[in-house]
Scaffold this motif. Sequence first.
Motif, mmCIF file in Angstrom:
data_model
loop_
_atom_site.group_PDB
_atom_site.id
_atom_site.type_symbol
_atom_site.label_atom_id
_atom_site.label_comp_id
_atom_site.label_asym_id
_atom_site.label_seq_id
_atom_site.Cartn_x
_atom_site.Cartn_y
_atom_site.Cartn_z
ATOM 1 N N ASN A 242 -4.244 -18.107 -1.074
ATOM 2 C CA ASN A 242 -5.471 -17.746 -1.785
ATOM 3 C C ASN A 242 -5.431 -16.297 -2.251
ATOM 4 O O ASN A 242 -5.884 -15.968 -3.356
ATOM 5 C CB ASN A 242 -6.681 -17.983 -0.894
ATOM 6 C CG ASN A 242 -6.949 -19.465 -0.661
ATOM 7 O OD1 ASN A 242 -6.461 -20.323 -1.401
ATOM 8 N ND2 ASN A 242 -7.715 -19.771 0.366
ATOM 9 N N GLN A 243 -4.904 -15.404 -1.400
ATOM 10 C CA GLN A 243 -4.779 -13.998 -1.799
ATOM 11 C C GLN A 243 -3.818 -13.857 -2.972
ATOM 12 O O GLN A 243 -4.056 -13.062 -3.894
ATOM 13 C CB GLN A 243 -4.300 -13.169 -0.609
ATOM 14 C CG GLN A 243 -5.337 -13.012 0.487
ATOM 15 C CD GLN A 243 -4.800 -12.251 1.684
ATOM 16 O OE1 GLN A 243 -3.587 -12.176 1.907
ATOM 17 N NE2 GLN A 243 -5.688 -11.680 2.469
ATOM 18 N N LEU A 244 -2.735 -14.623 -2.927
ATOM 19 C CA LEU A 244 -1.770 -14.594 -4.031
ATOM 20 C C LEU A 244 -2.418 -15.060 -5.324
ATOM 21 O O LEU A 244 -2.267 -14.435 -6.381
ATOM 22 C CB LEU A 244 -0.566 -15.471 -3.684
ATOM 23 C CG LEU A 244 0.501 -15.644 -4.773
ATOM 24 C CD1 LEU A 244 1.112 -14.298 -5.153
ATOM 25 C CD2 LEU A 244 1.591 -16.618 -4.321
ATOM 26 N N LYS A 245 -3.180 -16.156 -5.248
ATOM 27 C CA LYS A 245 -3.844 -16.669 -6.454
ATOM 28 C C LYS A 245 -4.887 -15.681 -6.972
ATOM 29 O O LYS A 245 -5.035 -15.507 -8.186
ATOM 30 C CB LYS A 245 -4.483 -18.026 -6.145
ATOM 31 C CG LYS A 245 -3.469 -19.162 -6.034
ATOM 32 C CD LYS A 245 -4.117 -20.516 -5.838
ATOM 33 C CE LYS A 245 -4.520 -20.750 -4.413
ATOM 34 N NZ LYS A 245 -4.976 -22.137 -4.177
ATOM 35 N N GLN A 246 -5.589 -15.026 -6.048
ATOM 36 C CA GLN A 246 -6.572 -14.023 -6.476
ATOM 37 C C GLN A 246 -5.888 -12.876 -7.213
ATOM 38 O O GLN A 246 -6.368 -12.419 -8.265
ATOM 39 C CB GLN A 246 -7.325 -13.492 -5.266
ATOM 40 C CG GLN A 246 -8.355 -12.410 -5.626
ATOM 41 C CD GLN A 246 -8.998 -11.791 -4.394
ATOM 42 O OE1 GLN A 246 -8.694 -12.170 -3.276
ATOM 43 N NE2 GLN A 246 -9.870 -10.831 -4.602
ATOM 44 N N MET A 247 -4.767 -12.398 -6.663
ATOM 45 C CA MET A 247 -4.051 -11.299 -7.305
ATOM 46 C C MET A 247 -3.479 -11.731 -8.659
ATOM 47 O O MET A 247 -3.383 -10.935 -9.596
ATOM 48 C CB MET A 247 -2.929 -10.810 -6.390
ATOM 49 C CG MET A 247 -2.163 -9.605 -6.909
ATOM 50 S SD MET A 247 -3.209 -8.167 -7.270
ATOM 51 C CE MET A 247 -3.871 -7.821 -5.636
#
Length: 453
Positions: free
Chosen positions: A221-226
């Motif tokens: 999720n953090q990767l997708k947000q970034m």
Amino acid sequence: MKRIMLTLILLMGIGGYTSYAQSELSLQECLKYALANNQQLARTRMEEDMGRFKTSEVRARALPQVNAQGQYTNNIKKQVIPVPGEFAGGAPGTTLLLEAGVTHNVTASGTVTQEVYNQSVFTGLKAAKAGEDYYRMQTAQSEETVIYNVTQLYYSTLVSREKTIVLDANIEKMTKLVETTSSQVENGLARKIDLDRMRVNLTNYKTQRTQAQNQFQLQSNQLKQMMGMAVTNPINLPSTSFKEIESKATAADFGGMNLDNRIEYRLLKKQEELQAFQKKAYLAEYYPSLALSGNYSYNGISNKFDMLKSKSNGSTASWYDMAAVSLTLKIPIFDGWARRSRVGQANVALKQIKKDMEATTLSLNTQFENAKLQVQNNLSTIKAQKENVDLANEVYNSTQNNYNLGLANLTDLLDAETSLVSAQNNYNEALLQYKLAELDIVKSNGNLKSLLN
């Protein structure tokens, strides 16, 4: 027919989404997606657009300034001017009240002003161009930040997934062992307490697996947000990417660090240039300025509202025009030392930037040397952990054989299995730390954008 078309469209949409969701994203694809969709980067690019508009605004000061104005005045109650009566043939000592002006007055005018010589304007033009470059460099810095953060999260997510794979393998082994031991207990060939201990370990592995899966999901999720991707959009990472790290984990020629390749240092250099222009702008206030201006007006006056009629139609309006050209020279003489104070402030700001550059140089060199040490240390750690995994695997297989032959107890087998899991996780963590240190090397050399290729 409409229903059939609607169904086809929906099926095509679902098919396209499924194809995208199942496609594997390489690091390069993630980076390219992030550069196109990251929200903070988009905002920085808007700042770059803002810089171009600011440059145009400053450039406008050197161009002619043209203005036009129209005015209509209705003197409802005219001004009265008292004059001595004898001036109009009246008796001495009397006063006559004369109305001034006419009832209707129309004026159309235009002015043109051009700076002939203004050192502040010319310096501002150069500063505006440098400012535009500064905004472009800020965008480049934001792009590098996105590349760095996405790469970190990408490899961290791979490690989380690898931990899940390791736990899956151990859960599978422990499940088979529980099934075998359960059969032995039924036949009186094994103790129930041993079976219970195995089940406890199996439950612990499943709990760890759930935690690892949650960690993987959080990092995804953090990767997708970034990347600027919707968190509900599923993504798949290549299953071979993490294992390729081992084959590529070799010592490299790091070379030397070139400060001019670091965007942080180049931004400070550009700030120094901008501050130097600011100082010149303050000094330019000591110079005289020369401006050329011209104005023209066309006026109509009448006591009747007949200014739109022609003379042949009985108009009583009178029309006349006026024009003037002026050359204005401004010579600054004394302003209470305000200009001197501004120049002094600019000098202090330049000294501060110099100190920032010295501190940044020291920091960047330290980061580069530390990154080289980290890469070298992690290469040694990878080699040691790889040998440790092989050894732990060998110990586990040997202990399992001995356990099956009745030559080793369950405690030895469970200890060997725990050691194997720990060795595998330590090895994966060592690979991650190597990639992160390698990323710092790439950043130190100012080559983060090479990761896009």
